[in-house]
Write a protein that holds these residues in place. Structure first.
Motif, mmCIF file in Angstrom:
data_model
loop_
_atom_site.group_PDB
_atom_site.id
_atom_site.type_symbol
_atom_site.label_atom_id
_atom_site.label_comp_id
_atom_site.label_asym_id
_atom_site.label_seq_id
_atom_site.Cartn_x
_atom_site.Cartn_y
_atom_site.Cartn_z
ATOM 1 N N LYS A 40 -34.603 40.144 -8.340
ATOM 2 C CA LYS A 40 -35.723 40.191 -7.405
ATOM 3 C C LYS A 40 -35.957 38.852 -6.701
ATOM 4 C CE LYS A 40 -38.199 43.820 -9.920
ATOM 5 N NZ LYS A 40 -39.468 44.187 -10.608
ATOM 6 N N ASP A 41 -35.305 37.796 -7.156
ATOM 7 C CA ASP A 41 -35.519 36.478 -6.566
ATOM 8 C C ASP A 41 -34.983 36.426 -5.132
ATOM 9 O OD1 ASP A 41 -36.586 35.737 -8.948
ATOM 10 O OD2 ASP A 41 -34.874 34.549 -9.613
ATOM 11 N N LYS A 42 -35.683 35.649 -4.300
ATOM 12 C CA LYS A 42 -35.264 35.505 -2.913
ATOM 13 C C LYS A 42 -35.477 34.073 -2.471
ATOM 14 C CE LYS A 42 -35.771 37.577 1.683
ATOM 15 N NZ LYS A 42 -36.518 38.575 2.501
ATOM 16 N N VAL A 43 -34.390 33.432 -1.999
ATOM 17 C CA VAL A 43 -34.472 32.055 -1.503
ATOM 18 C C VAL A 43 -33.729 31.967 -0.180
ATOM 19 C CG1 VAL A 43 -34.609 31.041 -3.826
ATOM 20 C CG2 VAL A 43 -32.370 31.367 -2.754
ATOM 21 N N MET A 44 -33.989 30.894 0.554
ATOM 22 C CA MET A 44 -33.320 30.677 1.834
ATOM 23 C C MET A 44 -32.735 29.275 1.845
ATOM 24 S SD MET A 44 -34.829 31.000 5.725
ATOM 25 C CE MET A 44 -36.028 29.707 5.478
ATOM 26 N N ILE A 45 -31.486 29.161 2.171
ATOM 27 C CA ILE A 45 -30.841 27.848 2.205
ATOM 28 C C ILE A 45 -31.353 27.068 3.406
ATOM 29 C CG2 ILE A 45 -28.848 28.788 3.436
ATOM 30 C CD1 ILE A 45 -27.158 26.639 2.036
ATOM 31 N N THR A 46 -31.731 25.812 3.165
ATOM 32 C CA THR A 46 -32.252 24.963 4.243
ATOM 33 C C THR A 46 -31.503 23.633 4.327
ATOM 34 O OG1 THR A 46 -33.963 24.047 2.778
ATOM 35 C CG2 THR A 46 -34.552 25.989 4.094
#
Length: 218
Positions: A210-216
């Motif tokens: 369920k985890d959600k991250v965005m590469i920055t």
């Protein structure tokens, strides 16, 4: 293991002064010994989703997509086709400046959109002629947590003992940690301190499905 905000603030001061020159948690030896006993598997089970981009370091142009470094005189950061653990590429750091006490870092930055409480990092590290005048040479991976105001609020790390001093073939490292409340950003730092070369490959940060991250990473 996970360190809370107070410890993070104290160690950030050390980080700014001497560059990730931390003393390894005294529980690491027993932790590594017991890692496959089932106890930690129960605590950190179900972490099957890799949150990092380009963990195998196979994609990119001139450097691997999703990973960055800060140039420093006397230090070479390579997207390396030699000495790989898996696939065609790994990343490496070579430092020839004996007077530099600072860490040299490959890094990926993630913005947290949704994250569970526990994370597990796995990777492979190799060293070649890694040393330092004060015998404080290290090769490890560091996970820093920041709040919405960009303050460090916690961290955990792979072992920072003498395991990679000198020359050592590819070795798997594991780190388990908890995400502090209020975390908005994660920085994953593959770093070395000392002279010589450190190689890193197959860097993975596991969370829940369920985890959600965005590469920055810039």
């Amino acid at each position: 293991m996970y360190y809370g905000k107070e410890e993070a603030d104290d160690n950030l001061s050390d980080y700014e002064k001497s560059g990730l020159d931390f003393v390894c948690d005294t529980e690491w030896s027993s932790f590594l010994h017991e890692l496959h006993s089932g106890y930690y598997e129960k605590l950190f089970g179900g972490l099957t989703k890799n949150l990092l981009s380009n963990s195998g370091l196979e994609e990119g142009e001139n450097k691997p997509y999703g990973w960055a470094y800060t140039s420093r005189e006397g230090v070479s950061f390579l997207w390396n086709e030699k000495n790989v653990y898996n696939g065609k590429y790994c990343i490496s750091i070579t430092n020839n400046d004996e007077n530099s006490p600072y860490p040299n870092i490959w890094m990926q930055t993630l913005k947290i959109e949704k994250i569970s409480k526990k994370l597990k990092l796995t990777a492979h590290i190799k060293s070649k002629n890694l040393k330092a005048l004060n015998k404080d040479a290290k090769a490890a991976i560091y996970i820093l947590f920041f709040d919405g105001d960009d303050n460090v609020i916690g961290f955990f790390t792979t072992p920072q003992d003498v395991i990679f001093y000198g020359t050592r073939d590819w070795t798997e490292v594991v780190a388990l940690g908890e995400v502090p409340e209020g975390a908005a950003k994660i920085e994953i730092m593959a770093f070395m301190i000392g002279t010589g070369t450190a190689f890193f490959d197959d860097i993975k940060l596991y969370g829940s499905e369920k985890d959600k991250v965005m590469i920055t990473t810039e």
